[in-house]
Design an enzyme around this catalytic site. Structure first.
Site, mmCIF file in Angstrom:
data_model
loop_
_atom_site.group_PDB
_atom_site.id
_atom_site.type_symbol
_atom_site.label_atom_id
_atom_site.label_comp_id
_atom_site.label_asym_id
_atom_site.label_seq_id
_atom_site.Cartn_x
_atom_site.Cartn_y
_atom_site.Cartn_z
ATOM 1 N N LYS A 1 4.158 -3.071 -6.536
ATOM 2 C CA LYS A 1 5.566 -2.819 -6.849
ATOM 3 C C LYS A 1 6.484 -3.325 -5.747
ATOM 4 O O LYS A 1 7.476 -3.979 -5.997
ATOM 5 C CB LYS A 1 5.763 -1.315 -7.045
ATOM 6 C CG LYS A 1 7.191 -0.900 -7.357
ATOM 7 C CD LYS A 1 7.583 -1.313 -8.735
ATOM 8 C CE LYS A 1 8.985 -0.925 -9.128
ATOM 9 N NZ LYS A 1 9.442 -1.687 -10.295
ATOM 10 N N ARG B 1 2.219 1.213 -5.962
ATOM 11 C CA ARG B 1 2.347 0.340 -4.790
ATOM 12 C C ARG B 1 1.070 -0.438 -4.516
ATOM 13 O O ARG B 1 1.055 -1.380 -3.734
ATOM 14 C CB ARG B 1 2.702 1.169 -3.549
ATOM 15 C CG ARG B 1 4.035 1.857 -3.631
ATOM 16 C CD ARG B 1 4.281 2.611 -2.361
ATOM 17 N NE ARG B 1 4.490 1.723 -1.243
ATOM 18 C CZ ARG B 1 5.678 1.350 -0.806
ATOM 19 N NH1 ARG B 1 6.752 1.793 -1.384
ATOM 20 N NH2 ARG B 1 5.791 0.531 0.217
ATOM 21 N N GLU C 1 3.546 -11.069 -16.378
ATOM 22 C CA GLU C 1 3.178 -9.914 -15.572
ATOM 23 C C GLU C 1 2.454 -8.850 -16.391
ATOM 24 O O GLU C 1 1.397 -8.374 -15.992
ATOM 25 C CB GLU C 1 4.435 -9.262 -14.969
ATOM 26 C CG GLU C 1 5.037 -10.042 -13.828
ATOM 27 C CD GLU C 1 6.183 -9.281 -13.173
ATOM 28 O OE1 GLU C 1 6.107 -9.050 -11.975
ATOM 29 O OE2 GLU C 1 7.152 -8.909 -13.864
ATOM 30 N N GLU D 1 13.236 -14.742 -16.609
ATOM 31 C CA GLU D 1 12.876 -13.325 -16.565
ATOM 32 C C GLU D 1 11.951 -12.967 -17.753
ATOM 33 O O GLU D 1 10.960 -12.251 -17.583
ATOM 34 C CB GLU D 1 14.149 -12.464 -16.579
ATOM 35 C CG GLU D 1 13.957 -10.987 -16.851
ATOM 36 C CD GLU D 1 13.097 -10.231 -15.839
ATOM 37 O OE1 GLU D 1 12.727 -10.825 -14.814
ATOM 38 O OE2 GLU D 1 12.765 -9.071 -16.114
ATOM 39 N N CYS E 1 0.845 -1.194 0.000
ATOM 40 C CA CYS E 1 0.000 0.000 0.000
ATOM 41 C C CYS E 1 0.885 1.251 0.000
ATOM 42 O O CYS E 1 2.051 1.194 0.358
ATOM 43 C CB CYS E 1 -0.861 0.016 1.250
ATOM 44 S SG CYS E 1 -1.862 -1.462 1.389
ATOM 45 N N ASN F 1 0.300 0.713 6.153
ATOM 46 C CA ASN F 1 0.906 -0.205 5.190
ATOM 47 C C ASN F 1 1.592 -1.291 5.998
ATOM 48 O O ASN F 1 2.390 -0.990 6.874
ATOM 49 C CB ASN F 1 1.931 0.556 4.332
ATOM 50 C CG ASN F 1 2.741 -0.364 3.451
ATOM 51 O OD1 ASN F 1 2.268 -1.414 3.042
ATOM 52 N ND2 ASN F 1 3.977 0.022 3.171
ATOM 53 N N GLY F 2 1.247 -2.548 5.738
ATOM 54 C CA GLY F 2 1.844 -3.647 6.502
ATOM 55 C C GLY F 2 0.758 -4.645 6.859
ATOM 56 O O GLY F 2 -0.316 -4.645 6.244
ATOM 57 N N TRP G 1 -3.439 -2.054 -1.725
ATOM 58 C CA TRP G 1 -3.268 -3.350 -2.389
ATOM 59 C C TRP G 1 -3.809 -4.351 -1.388
ATOM 60 O O TRP G 1 -3.210 -4.566 -0.330
ATOM 61 C CB TRP G 1 -1.788 -3.603 -2.678
ATOM 62 C CG TRP G 1 -1.517 -4.828 -3.492
ATOM 63 C CD1 TRP G 1 -1.633 -4.968 -4.844
ATOM 64 C CD2 TRP G 1 -1.057 -6.093 -2.997
ATOM 65 N NE1 TRP G 1 -1.283 -6.231 -5.215
ATOM 66 C CE2 TRP G 1 -0.929 -6.945 -4.108
ATOM 67 C CE3 TRP G 1 -0.762 -6.600 -1.738
ATOM 68 C CZ2 TRP G 1 -0.502 -8.265 -3.990
ATOM 69 C CZ3 TRP G 1 -0.334 -7.915 -1.624
ATOM 70 C CH2 TRP G 1 -0.209 -8.730 -2.738
ATOM 71 N N HIS H 1 12.949 -33.326 -20.616
ATOM 72 C CA HIS H 1 12.641 -34.143 -19.429
ATOM 73 C C HIS H 1 11.172 -34.028 -19.020
ATOM 74 O O HIS H 1 10.841 -34.195 -17.849
ATOM 75 C CB HIS H 1 13.553 -33.732 -18.268
ATOM 76 C CG HIS H 1 14.992 -34.079 -18.519
ATOM 77 N ND1 HIS H 1 15.463 -35.375 -18.527
ATOM 78 C CD2 HIS H 1 16.053 -33.294 -18.830
ATOM 79 C CE1 HIS H 1 16.750 -35.374 -18.811
ATOM 80 N NE2 HIS H 1 17.141 -34.118 -19.008
ATOM 81 N N LYS I 1 8.185 -11.605 -17.149
ATOM 82 C CA LYS I 1 7.774 -10.286 -17.647
ATOM 83 C C LYS I 1 6.543 -10.436 -18.532
ATOM 84 O O LYS I 1 5.627 -9.630 -18.455
ATOM 85 C CB LYS I 1 8.941 -9.656 -18.416
ATOM 86 C CG LYS I 1 9.022 -8.193 -18.390
ATOM 87 C CD LYS I 1 9.448 -7.520 -17.091
ATOM 88 C CE LYS I 1 9.552 -8.326 -15.873
ATOM 89 N NZ LYS I 1 10.373 -7.873 -14.799
#
Ligand code: M6R
Length: 606
Positions: free
Chosen positions: A601, A27, A485, A478, A2, A103-104, A77, A502, A482
């Site tokens: 973020k 955020r 996301e 990566e 947040c 926030n937390g 968030w 495999h 990406k």
């Protein structure tokens, strides 16, 4: 997670809170809210959705109607409680005297809530945060900071909070434990925020609060229950603008050549083949004695860590291992005072990575940080470290910070290598080639339109594999992350190419394309094996290959070329087209690539 912003001063608070929250939206963007204290009429607003949409529909004179000069803002968030207006911050007590943003996570909120309900408190939300407002109400006897202090003694978990009380009205009380919180100081006005992007347009004079500190801001001054130095933010508001790009994501990808440059400039001594990392100087002697290095990080940072692991083992001859930070903390690794733990984090606030650092410290390891955000928790918690120096990364998905992390890992490899067996010639060669990368990487952007076309062509598919080997195996991860996301209608997986046969190849067919990262390096022939296996199953292939490789055109469907460089440096180039491909594909699908669904973020909860 947040975002928090608070203002106290002489100007109307609301426009300042609004502009701060817009900058913090990365955020969290499920919902947002404001509280402005005004002697005539208080203003409380809570909304679900994005601030930008709300702002578009604001009447012209709306800003003039909210006059108070003390206020709080929050962008959420969702963690505890679904996305509703009731669950949106600011939260308040029974009498609507205390307003609070947080926030937390309050881990023991259920038991506290039960206890408070038994004592007669009435709750209006499902959130953990609301217990804080009621606890402060419980302990309030005229002095807000004292009530906050008493209330915080009861909670377990993490918080960055800012609180206003109508009964002790000329102040904002802020406190932190485990979640970031900074104060901004600007003559006779003060701000509080969960990160500097919210306040950098108003002031660059900041104080980073430490855990367990409580700050009291009033219109004329502030105090913290401890003397603290004022620091300076090292970037300006201009850097946090889109500067002509449609999205921050694109802007930040296009800044990647500059990110390499900023990360390495002034940090090499070419004639001696040495890396000069000021932030590590104080621990150089300890570094000589290190026998093992563990690199911790999450998501994209963990992929940078993996590339670093390969570099350190091959060139510094130092046993190195990557650990996902959230696993490292609980798996009880064998650590001692000859182990260095290097934490990689763009935000410097990722809870899993921060906790991994704390665990490493408990076990006597030397802790190092590779962090972008100056003054962040990880940068302060580690014994020594190196900053990325690439300015704020605003898009939720990481891009230029990753490139910077890779570039600095090269410097760390040379630094540690030259303390060990690396020769002057090898050190010098690596640094010479590294210094060419800003220019070489710019050449990749001349193919931007072509990569955009490819994104259009491949946008019909819903599943992708990304394959790479050795230095590029985690670049495959990566590339896939990406794509997931920022083009989140698509599923993608990154694999070390040797793993394909495999089991994973079971899915390959004409509708399941593969992106193959196959520069002309020591494992190129092995990559060709994977290409043939895919082609034998009619799989489409998009390859990232080295300029001059004509053969590859006959083996795959499409090719993006990257310039030639040392094998260990190829990840810094090969990832650029993958970032562009993901961004263009997200745009092709009509998605907001700056604010991907469900993501935040900086992940400040475990
Ligand atoms: O701020 P950090 O580098 O510690 O963040 C770590 C991850 O949360 C982050 O890299 C995440 O995977 C991003 N969404 C990647 O784009």
């Amino acid at each position: 997670m947040c975002g928090i912003v608070g203002y106290i001063g002489k100007r109307p608070a609301f426009p300042i809170l609004l502009s701060g929250l817009k900058r913090l939206e990365y955020r969290g963007y499920d919902s947002f809210g404001f509280f402005v204290l005004d002697k005539d009429k208080d203003f409380l607003l809570k909304k679900t959705g994005k601030i930008s949409d709300f702002e578009k529909h604001l009447e012209d004179d709306f800003l003039n109607k909210v006059n108070g000069t003390i206020g709080l803002g929050h962008t959420r968030w969702a963690t505890t409680g679904v996305v509703t207006e009731a669950n949106t911050h600011p939260h308040f007590d029974c009498q609507k005297n205390i307003f609070l943003v947080h926030n937390g996570i309050i881990e023991n909120y259920k038991e506290l809530k039960e206890q408070l309900i038994n004592e007669g408190h009435q709750f209006t939300s499902e959130t953990d945060t609301e217990v804080l407002a009621h606890l402060i109400e419980k302990y309030f006897q005229g002095n807000l900071e004292e009530a906050v202090r008493q209330a915080l003694k009861k909670v377990r978990g993490t918080y960055g909070i800012a609180v206003i009380s109508k009964k002790d009205p000329q102040k904002i009380v802020a406190a932190k434990l485990g979640s970031p919180l900074i104060l901004g100081i600007n003559n006779d006005e003060f701000l509080v925020a969960s990160d500097s992007s919210a306040i950098v347009s108003y002031t660059r004079q900041v104080i980073n609060l430490d855990d367990n500190e409580i700050a009291v801001l009033s219109p004329n001054n502030f105090f913290i229950l401890k003397e603290k130095p004022i620091e300076k933010i090292d970037w300006d508001a201009e850097e946090a603008q889109k500067q002509g790009f449609s999205h921050f994501m694109l802007k930040e990808i296009f800044e990647e050549p500059e990110a390499i440059e900023k990360s390495i400039v002034g940090r090499t001594v070419l004639e001696q083949g040495l890396a000069k990392l000021g932030g590590l100087e104080q621990v150089l002697e300890q570094l000589k004695k290190v026998e093992k290095i563990i690199i911790v990080g999450c998501g994209t940072a963990s992929y940078a860590a993996k590339v670093g692991e390969y570099m350190l083992e091959e060139y510094a001859k130092l046993p190195a291992k990557t650990e996902i930070a959230s696993e490292f903390r609980y798996k009880n690794s064998i650590l001692d005072d000859k182990t260095a733990v290097l934490a990689i984090s763009q935000s410097g606030e990722t809870a899993d990575t921060l906790e991994a650092v704390k665990e490493a410290k408990r076990k006597d390891c030397l802790t190092l940080g590779l962090v972008n955000t100056v003054g962040s928790s990880i940068s302060r918690e580690t014994d020594a470290g190196v900053y990325c120096r690439v300015g704020p990364e605003i898009a939720v998905a990481s891009s230029k910070a990753f490139i910077s992390q890779l570039s600095i890992l090269v410097l760390i490899t040379v630094g540690l290598g030259r303390q060990r067996e690396m020769s002057l010639v090898v050190g010098k060669k690596i640094l010479e080639e590294l210094q060419k990368l800003p220019d070489l990487s710019k050449k990749i952007f001349s193919q931007a339109d072509y990569i955009k076309e490819l994104a259009g062509k491949y946008s019909q598919y819903r599943n992708f594999y990304f394959l790479g080997r050795k230095y590029n195996s985690s670049i495959a991860s990566e590339g896939a992350l990406k794509l997931k996301e920022i083009a989140w209608k698509i599923h993608a997986e990154g694999l070390p190419a040797g793993e394909l046969k495999h089991g994973q190849i079971a899915l390959t067919d004409k509708d399941f394309p593969t992106v193959v990262i196959c520069p002309s390096d020591s494992v190129y022939d092995k990559m060709k094996n994977a290409i043939e296996e895919i082609k034998a199953r009619q799989g489409k292939i998009l390859a990232v290959a080295t300029e001059g490789n004509e053969e590859i055109k006959n083996l795959v469907d499409d090719v993006i070329y990257i310039p030639k460089t040392l094998e260990m440096l190829t990840p810094i180039l090969s990832v650029i087209p993958l970032h562009l491909f993901a961004a263009y594909l997200g745009l092709e699908l009509g998605l907001d690539i700056d604010k991907p669904r469900n993501l935040a973020k900086s992940v400040t909860v475990e």
